[in-house]
Design a protein around this motif. Structure first.
Motif, PDB file in Angstrom:
ATOM      1  N   ALA A 102       7.340   9.369 -32.281  1.00  0.00           N
ATOM      2  CA  ALA A 102       8.052  10.355 -31.440  1.00  0.00           C
ATOM      3  C   ALA A 102       9.027   9.701 -30.467  1.00  0.00           C
ATOM      4  O   ALA A 102      10.079  10.270 -30.155  1.00  0.00           O
ATOM      5  N   GLN A 103       8.707   8.496 -29.996  1.00  0.00           N
ATOM      6  CA  GLN A 103       9.586   7.842 -29.016  1.00  0.00           C
ATOM      7  C   GLN A 103      10.915   7.393 -29.633  1.00  0.00           C
ATOM      8  O   GLN A 103      11.863   7.107 -28.916  1.00  0.00           O
ATOM      9  N   TYR A 104      10.987   7.396 -30.972  1.00  0.00           N
ATOM     10  CA  TYR A 104      12.241   7.023 -31.645  1.00  0.00           C
ATOM     11  C   TYR A 104      13.118   8.233 -31.976  1.00  0.00           C
ATOM     12  O   TYR A 104      14.167   8.092 -32.597  1.00  0.00           O
ATOM     13  N   GLY A 105      12.642   9.432 -31.604  1.00  0.00           N
ATOM     14  CA  GLY A 105      13.484  10.619 -31.789  1.00  0.00           C
ATOM     15  C   GLY A 105      12.952  11.590 -32.838  1.00  0.00           C
ATOM     16  O   GLY A 105      12.082  11.256 -33.646  1.00  0.00           O
ATOM     17  N   GLU A 106      13.487  12.814 -32.799  1.00  0.00           N
ATOM     18  CA  GLU A 106      12.998  13.903 -33.655  1.00  0.00           C
ATOM     19  C   GLU A 106      13.319  13.706 -35.129  1.00  0.00           C
ATOM     20  O   GLU A 106      12.645  14.254 -35.992  1.00  0.00           O
ATOM     21  N   ASP A 107      14.364  12.913 -35.448  1.00  0.00           N
ATOM     22  CA  ASP A 107      14.682  12.637 -36.853  1.00  0.00           C
ATOM     23  C   ASP A 107      13.522  11.907 -37.539  1.00  0.00           C
ATOM     24  O   ASP A 107      13.146  12.224 -38.665  1.00  0.00           O
ATOM     25  N   PHE A 108      12.968  10.918 -36.836  1.00  0.00           N
ATOM     26  CA  PHE A 108      11.835  10.175 -37.391  1.00  0.00           C
ATOM     27  C   PHE A 108      10.614  11.078 -37.549  1.00  0.00           C
ATOM     28  O   PHE A 108       9.894  11.001 -38.546  1.00  0.00           O
ATOM     29  N   VAL A 109      10.375  11.949 -36.544  1.00  0.00           N
ATOM     30  CA  VAL A 109       9.239  12.872 -36.610  1.00  0.00           C
ATOM     31  C   VAL A 109       9.410  13.834 -37.782  1.00  0.00           C
ATOM     32  O   VAL A 109       8.463  14.125 -38.520  1.00  0.00           O
ATOM     33  N   ALA A 110      10.638  14.328 -37.978  1.00  0.00           N
ATOM     34  CA  ALA A 110      10.921  15.247 -39.092  1.00  0.00           C
ATOM     35  C   ALA A 110      10.658  14.556 -40.436  1.00  0.00           C
ATOM     36  O   ALA A 110      10.070  15.138 -41.349  1.00  0.00           O
ATOM     37  N   GLY A 111      11.100  13.292 -40.553  1.00  0.00           N
ATOM     38  CA  GLY A 111      10.861  12.510 -41.776  1.00  0.00           C
ATOM     39  C   GLY A 111       9.387  12.279 -42.013  1.00  0.00           C
ATOM     40  O   GLY A 111       8.883  12.427 -43.138  1.00  0.00           O
ATOM     41  N   PHE A 112       8.663  11.964 -40.937  1.00  0.00           N
ATOM     42  CA  PHE A 112       7.221  11.725 -41.038  1.00  0.00           C
ATOM     43  C   PHE A 112       6.484  13.018 -41.391  1.00  0.00           C
ATOM     44  O   PHE A 112       5.485  13.001 -42.119  1.00  0.00           O
ATOM     45  N   ALA A 113       7.000  14.163 -40.889  1.00  0.00           N
ATOM     46  CA  ALA A 113       6.400  15.472 -41.211  1.00  0.00           C
ATOM     47  C   ALA A 113       6.545  15.771 -42.708  1.00  0.00           C
ATOM     48  O   ALA A 113       5.630  16.318 -43.331  1.00  0.00           O
ATOM     49  N   VAL A 114       7.686  15.391 -43.293  1.00  0.00           N
ATOM     50  CA  VAL A 114       7.890  15.575 -44.739  1.00  0.00           C
ATOM     51  C   VAL A 114       6.901  14.705 -45.518  1.00  0.00           C
ATOM     52  O   VAL A 114       6.286  15.150 -46.487  1.00  0.00           O
ATOM     53  N   ILE A 115       6.709  13.454 -45.063  1.00  0.00           N
ATOM     54  CA  ILE A 115       5.740  12.554 -45.707  1.00  0.00           C
ATOM     55  C   ILE A 115       4.335  13.172 -45.633  1.00  0.00           C
ATOM     56  O   ILE A 115       3.575  13.148 -46.603  1.00  0.00           O
ATOM     57  N   GLY A 116       4.019  13.758 -44.472  1.00  0.00           N
ATOM     58  CA  GLY A 116       2.717  14.389 -44.274  1.00  0.00           C
ATOM     59  C   GLY A 116       2.457  15.529 -45.238  1.00  0.00           C
ATOM     60  O   GLY A 116       1.325  15.782 -45.642  1.00  0.00           O
ATOM     61  N   ARG A 117       3.543  16.238 -45.623  1.00  0.00           N
ATOM     62  CA  ARG A 117       3.402  17.344 -46.578  1.00  0.00           C
ATOM     63  C   ARG A 117       3.490  16.846 -48.027  1.00  0.00           C
ATOM     64  O   ARG A 117       2.876  17.412 -48.927  1.00  0.00           O
TER      65      ARG A 117
END
Length: 379
Positions: free
Chosen positions: A263-278
């Motif tokens: 999260a500290q690297y920005g919402e783009d990384f979180v969005a990418g990680f959320a896709v990996i999670g799904r």
């Protein structure tokens, strides 16, 4: 009444593994594909903070669901062993007791999480609009968690009885309901993330109904729960459920730590990680299904004191796990760019998904071995 003979104490263990895992995979994939569709539909709204909100919320719902998986493991282990030992009366008694205890545990965990939703989201790095949207999503979805706990435990009971087909149809029904309601609620009613959450709640009702009803009516594997039975059965059930809950919640806790760091690297990384999670549960649904599928086979043979078949089941499970993981990882590597394009990921979001597909996915072979070992110890 359905035949309650122990189906797994004879015949090819490899065939039992493939049939049970195959049917379980279809049901599990239905649920996870819908989660993936949730993310796809939210991504279509073109706002990274909404995709990040579903990612943050998903980390917390994953934890709540993992508690339910732990109690369902106890159901499968105890009921399959009782059926293997031809003790159907005890199977009915333990089945009812486990459902009551699973509901109570899930209700307590859910109540605590609901009381601290903003704090939990802040702790994993959510802020601003992403935090506000994730909070709205969770207030709709989280209260239905005890219902999915009952649905999962009932599904484990069906698998323990060797009825993988009905267990599959229960989760498949949930997936179909969710897939139909998602676009209607998200786009038709313009409910955005709240629409995705509302569709998931209705789907959970479907999973519960289609798993509980056949366990009660077709197999007649539930007795009327009594206070004394629930109290006496709690000890043997919690001896399996508590370690299983701790084991299953280790993954979402790890995910929460990783999400916080990302999260500290920005919402783009979180969005990418959320896709990996799904993406992960869809790609490796067979591995997740294998742990639930192998349990009843091990349990029935252990109950029937067929240790030779228990050993054979373990060996064949590890062979299947390794071959499956290698095939899926090769496909992920080759299809990583179309996947990135499908979710409209750019920059850092695409970078993290590519890294997962290239380097990380192959390590799931160890997860498969771990799942098989854990389910064997539980049973």
């Amino acid at each position: 009444m359905a035949d309650q003979s122990a189906k797994f104490v004879e015949g090819s263990t490899m065939r039992h593994i493939l049939v049970m895992s195959g049917t379980s995979t279809v049901g599990i994939m239905a649920i996870f594909i819908v989660d993936l569709l949730d993310m796809l539909f939210i991504s279509m709204l073109g706002q990274a903070e909404l995709a990040a909100a579903v990612g943050f919320a998903g980390t917390l719902t994953f934890f709540a669901t993992s508690v339910s998986i732990g109690t369902s493991i106890a159901m499968g282990a105890l009921m399959s062993k009782a059926i293997g030992a031809k003790n159907v009366d005890y199977a009915r008694q333990i089945g009812s007791s486990v459902l009551v205890i699973a509901f109570i545990i899930s209700a307590i965990v859910t109540a605590i999480m609901c009381a601290y939703i903003p704090e939990l989201l802040t702790a994993i790095g959510a802020e601003g609009r992403a935090l506000e949207r994730a909070e709205a999503y969770l207030w709709i979805l989280l209260p239905s968690t005890p219902l999915i706990a009952l649905g999962m435990a009932s599904g484990a009971g069906l698998r323990a009885a060797g009825d993988a087909k009905r267990s599959m149809w229960a989760t498949l029904a949930g997936g179909i309901v969710n897939a139909i309601l998602d676009p209607i609620f998200i786009f038709g009613f313009n409910w955005n993330v709240e629409g995705a959450a509302a569709a998931s709640v209705v789907a959970r009702f479907a999973v519960f109904y289609f798993s509980f009803a056949p366990l009660l009516r077709v197999h007649k594997l539930l007795a009327k729960p009594t206070y004394s039975n629930v109290i006496s059965d709690a000890r043997v059930m919690l001896a399996i459920a508590i370690p299983a809950i701790i084991t299953n919640t280790a993954t979402p806790i790890g995910n929460a730590i990783v999400t916080t760091a990302i999260a500290q690297y920005g919402e783009d990384f979180v969005a990418g990680f959320a896709v990996i999670g799904r993406l992960t549960p869809v790609c490796f649904a067979f591995i997740f299904a294998l742990s639930g599928a192998v349990g009843p086979i091990v349990g029935q043979n252990y109950g029937a004191v067929r240790i030779d078949r228990v050993e054979e089941t373990l060996k064949n499970s590890l062979i299947v796990t390794t071959i499956y993981t290698l095939v899926v990882c090769a496909l992920l590597y080759l299809l990583q760019q179309p996947i990135i394009n499908m979710f409209s990921l750019t920059g850092d979001a695409s970078l993290i998904v590519a890294a997962f597909a290239t380097y990380v996915a192959i390590t799931f072979v160890f997860n498969g071995v771990l799942f098989v070992a854990n389910t064997s110890f539980n049973n």
